[in-house]
Enzyme design. Structure first.
Site, PDB file in Angstrom:
ATOM      1  N   ASP A  13       0.871  -1.163   0.000  1.00 18.43           N
ATOM      2  CA  ASP A  13       0.000   0.000   0.000  1.00 18.43           C
ATOM      3  C   ASP A  13       0.920   1.229   0.000  1.00 18.43           C
ATOM      4  O   ASP A  13       2.112   1.115   0.309  1.00 18.43           O
ATOM      5  CB  ASP A  13      -0.863  -0.062   1.262  1.00 18.43           C
ATOM      6  CG  ASP A  13      -1.756   1.142   1.417  1.00 18.43           C
ATOM      7  OD1 ASP A  13      -2.488   1.447   0.474  1.00 18.43           O
ATOM      8  OD2 ASP A  13      -1.713   1.778   2.490  1.00 18.43           O
ATOM      9  N   LEU A  14       0.391   2.395  -0.353  1.00 18.12           N
ATOM     10  CA  LEU A  14       1.243   3.588  -0.460  1.00 18.12           C
ATOM     11  C   LEU A  14       1.079   4.488   0.775  1.00 18.12           C
ATOM     12  O   LEU A  14       1.982   4.580   1.622  1.00 18.12           O
ATOM     13  CB  LEU A  14       0.884   4.339  -1.749  1.00 18.12           C
ATOM     14  CG  LEU A  14       1.710   5.574  -2.085  1.00 18.12           C
ATOM     15  CD1 LEU A  14       3.188   5.253  -2.217  1.00 18.12           C
ATOM     16  CD2 LEU A  14       1.209   6.195  -3.395  1.00 18.12           C
ATOM     17  N   ASP A  15      -0.082   5.131   0.875  1.00 18.59           N
ATOM     18  CA  ASP A  15      -0.316   6.075   1.967  1.00 18.59           C
ATOM     19  C   ASP A  15      -0.367   5.316   3.307  1.00 18.59           C
ATOM     20  O   ASP A  15      -1.177   4.410   3.476  1.00 18.59           O
ATOM     21  CB  ASP A  15      -1.646   6.801   1.718  1.00 18.59           C
ATOM     22  CG  ASP A  15      -2.006   7.750   2.848  1.00 18.59           C
ATOM     23  OD1 ASP A  15      -1.098   8.194   3.577  1.00 18.59           O
ATOM     24  OD2 ASP A  15      -3.200   8.041   3.006  1.00 18.59           O
ATOM     25  N   THR A  54       0.939  10.506   3.276  1.00 19.87           N
ATOM     26  CA  THR A  54       0.208  11.533   2.528  1.00 19.87           C
ATOM     27  C   THR A  54      -1.120  11.861   3.209  1.00 19.87           C
ATOM     28  O   THR A  54      -1.795  12.814   2.818  1.00 19.87           O
ATOM     29  CB  THR A  54      -0.051  11.096   1.071  1.00 19.87           C
ATOM     30  OG1 THR A  54      -0.374   9.711   1.071  1.00 19.87           O
ATOM     31  CG2 THR A  54       1.168  11.318   0.199  1.00 19.87           C
ATOM     32  N   LYS A 105      -8.914   6.542   5.900  1.00 19.28           N
ATOM     33  CA  LYS A 105      -7.701   5.753   5.636  1.00 19.28           C
ATOM     34  C   LYS A 105      -7.960   4.649   4.600  1.00 19.28           C
ATOM     35  O   LYS A 105      -8.816   3.783   4.815  1.00 19.28           O
ATOM     36  CB  LYS A 105      -7.280   5.104   6.954  1.00 19.28           C
ATOM     37  CG  LYS A 105      -5.811   4.868   7.084  1.00 19.28           C
ATOM     38  CD  LYS A 105      -5.523   4.100   8.352  1.00 19.28           C
ATOM     39  CE  LYS A 105      -4.839   4.935   9.377  1.00 19.28           C
ATOM     40  NZ  LYS A 105      -4.376   4.106  10.509  1.00 19.28           N
ATOM     41  N   SER A 114      -2.460   0.443  -4.313  1.00 17.22           N
ATOM     42  CA  SER A 114      -2.970   1.649  -3.639  1.00 17.22           C
ATOM     43  C   SER A 114      -4.302   2.085  -4.219  1.00 17.22           C
ATOM     44  O   SER A 114      -4.553   1.897  -5.409  1.00 17.22           O
ATOM     45  CB  SER A 114      -1.941   2.773  -3.814  1.00 17.22           C
ATOM     46  OG  SER A 114      -2.485   4.025  -3.486  1.00 17.22           O
ATOM     47  N   ALA A 115      -5.134   2.710  -3.383  1.00 18.71           N
ATOM     48  CA  ALA A 115      -6.410   3.264  -3.860  1.00 18.71           C
ATOM     49  C   ALA A 115      -6.220   4.594  -4.564  1.00 18.71           C
ATOM     50  O   ALA A 115      -7.132   5.094  -5.215  1.00 18.71           O
ATOM     51  CB  ALA A 115      -7.353   3.457  -2.668  1.00 18.71           C
ATOM     52  N   LYS A 155     -10.913  -1.450  -1.909  1.00 21.60           N
ATOM     53  CA  LYS A 155     -10.690  -2.322  -0.759  1.00 21.60           C
ATOM     54  C   LYS A 155     -11.879  -2.140   0.193  1.00 21.60           C
ATOM     55  O   LYS A 155     -12.352  -1.018   0.299  1.00 21.60           O
ATOM     56  CB  LYS A 155      -9.397  -1.923  -0.017  1.00 21.60           C
ATOM     57  CG  LYS A 155      -8.134  -1.969  -0.875  1.00 21.60           C
ATOM     58  CD  LYS A 155      -6.996  -1.218  -0.194  1.00 21.60           C
ATOM     59  CE  LYS A 155      -5.782  -1.091  -1.109  1.00 21.60           C
ATOM     60  NZ  LYS A 155      -4.702  -0.274  -0.546  1.00 21.60           N
ATOM     61  N   GLU A 194      -0.003  -3.255   4.628  1.00 17.40           N
ATOM     62  CA  GLU A 194      -1.159  -2.355   4.597  1.00 17.40           C
ATOM     63  C   GLU A 194      -1.381  -1.692   5.956  1.00 17.40           C
ATOM     64  O   GLU A 194      -1.238  -2.352   6.983  1.00 17.40           O
ATOM     65  CB  GLU A 194      -2.410  -3.210   4.333  1.00 17.40           C
ATOM     66  CG  GLU A 194      -3.147  -2.978   3.103  1.00 17.40           C
ATOM     67  CD  GLU A 194      -3.796  -1.620   2.900  1.00 17.40           C
ATOM     68  OE1 GLU A 194      -4.089  -1.345   1.736  1.00 17.40           O
ATOM     69  OE2 GLU A 194      -4.004  -0.826   3.863  1.00 17.40           O
ATOM     70  N   ASP A 195      -1.767  -0.412   5.925  1.00 20.74           N
ATOM     71  CA  ASP A 195      -2.058   0.271   7.197  1.00 20.74           C
ATOM     72  C   ASP A 195      -3.552   0.384   7.484  1.00 20.74           C
ATOM     73  O   ASP A 195      -3.932   0.869   8.545  1.00 20.74           O
ATOM     74  CB  ASP A 195      -1.452   1.689   7.206  1.00 20.74           C
ATOM     75  CG  ASP A 195      -2.173   2.620   6.250  1.00 20.74           C
ATOM     76  OD1 ASP A 195      -2.468   2.190   5.111  1.00 20.74           O
ATOM     77  OD2 ASP A 195      -2.461   3.756   6.640  1.00 20.74           O
TER      78      ASP A 195
HETATM   79  P1  B16 Z   1      -6.654   9.893  -4.300  1.00 16.15           P
HETATM   80  P2  B16 Z   1      -3.653   4.185  -0.107  1.00 16.15           P
HETATM   81  C1  B16 Z   1      -5.499   6.103  -0.239  1.00 16.15           C
HETATM   82  O1  B16 Z   1      -4.179   5.697  -0.420  1.00 16.15           O
HETATM   83  C2  B16 Z   1      -5.599   7.060   0.948  1.00 16.15           C
HETATM   84  O2  B16 Z   1      -5.278   6.380   2.147  1.00 16.15           O
HETATM   85  C3  B16 Z   1      -6.999   7.593   1.046  1.00 16.15           C
HETATM   86  O3  B16 Z   1      -7.114   8.499   2.130  1.00 16.15           O
HETATM   87  C4  B16 Z   1      -7.368   8.287  -0.273  1.00 16.15           C
HETATM   88  O4  B16 Z   1      -8.694   8.765  -0.232  1.00 16.15           O
HETATM   89  C5  B16 Z   1      -7.201   7.273  -1.413  1.00 16.15           C
HETATM   90  O5  B16 Z   1      -5.873   6.801  -1.434  1.00 16.15           O
HETATM   91  C6  B16 Z   1      -7.529   7.885  -2.770  1.00 16.15           C
HETATM   92  O6  B16 Z   1      -6.563   8.867  -3.072  1.00 16.15           O
HETATM   93  O7  B16 Z   1      -7.677  10.917  -3.944  1.00 16.15           O
HETATM   94  O8  B16 Z   1      -5.234  10.423  -4.395  1.00 16.15           O
HETATM   95  O9  B16 Z   1      -7.036   9.083  -5.517  1.00 16.15           O
HETATM   96  O10 B16 Z   1      -3.580   4.062   1.385  1.00 16.15           O
HETATM   97  O11 B16 Z   1      -4.608   3.206  -0.760  1.00 16.15           O
HETATM   98  O12 B16 Z   1      -2.284   4.197  -0.762  1.00 16.15           O
HETATM   99 MG    MG Z   2      -2.897   3.168   3.244  1.00 17.84          MG
END
Ligand code: B16
Ligand code: MG
Length: 217
Positions: A11-13, A19, A47, A116-117, A147, A171-172
């Protein structure tokens, strides 16, 4: 635990970079414009959640019902502010141990994918200068189902050419760990055990992971 895993899906964030603080700034400013408060505790609910679902949660907090066109416009507005922050992102924002972990796995021949999302993942990886460490990048631009649906990780395994059962997910977010489990992968939680009931094992950060206990080196 047997050392049979051949790939790592990250996962990224919250795992590689924080971020979430920039997402929070942008969401909080949007809430203020709409006339209500959005606290750090409210932000915890976002999250790992997709952009549109995040907006819906924010509107729930503000007790506002808007139509699809209004929601699309607000999500765009929030994203523009968020992107203005992450354009400034640099390597100093990599979380402790993240780059070393990716590098070590690579040196040992373990395949690596992003799961990542975020639709902004390519810009974030570029600014952190870690794009070259990934064999596959699966992000919010490539998946239809958020997810806890396992799509993001199953697609990652498929692009890497590794069976799902031989993959480890880092994953967090609880929803991401559920996705990993549903995909039949080992679910490694990054954070605190009490927040991550679906994790098979939890570490406070990538710096603390004993990679040679997990992977087939
Ligand atoms: P974006 P991850 C997620 O990243 C974030 O945790 C979540 O807060 C955010 O809404 C989502 O990405 C979408 O991000 O608006 O940049 O497309 O934890 O899946 O890496
Ligand atoms: Mg995350």
């Amino acid at each position: 635990m047997t050392s049979k895993y051949q790939a790592g899906l990250f996962d990224l964030d919250g795992v590689i970079v924080d971020t979430a603080k920039y997402h929070y700034l942008a969401w909080r400013n949007l809430a203020h414009k709409l006339g209500f408060e959005f606290t750090e505790q409210d932000n915890q609910r976002l999250k790992g959640v997709s952009r549109m679902r995040s907006l819906e949660i924010l509107l729930e907090v503000g007790n506002l019902a808007l139509d699809e066109a209004q929601k699309t416009a607000l999500a765009k507005q929030k994203n523009e502010e968020y992107v203005s922050y992450i354009k400034q992102l640099d390597r100093s924002e990599l979380l402790p141990g993240a780059e070393a972990c990716l590098q070590q796995l690579r040196e040992k021949g373990i395949k690596i994918a992003l799961g990542s999302a975020s639709k902004n993942a390519p810009l974030i990886l570029k600014n952190l200068e870690i794009e070259h460490l990934f064999d596959a990048v699966i992000d919010g631009n490539k998946v239809a189902k958020a997810k806890p649906d396992p799509e993001v990780f199953l697609l990652g395994a498929q692009e890497l050419g590794v069976p799902a059962m031989d993959c480890v997910v880092f994953e967090d977010a609880e929803a991401g760990l559920q996705a990993a489990r549903t995909a039949g992968m080992l679910a490694v939680g990054i954070g605190q055990a009490q927040d991550l009931p679906s994790a098979d094992i939890v570490f406070p950060g990538l710096y603390a992971v004993q990679l040679d206990d997990l992977f087939q080196f």
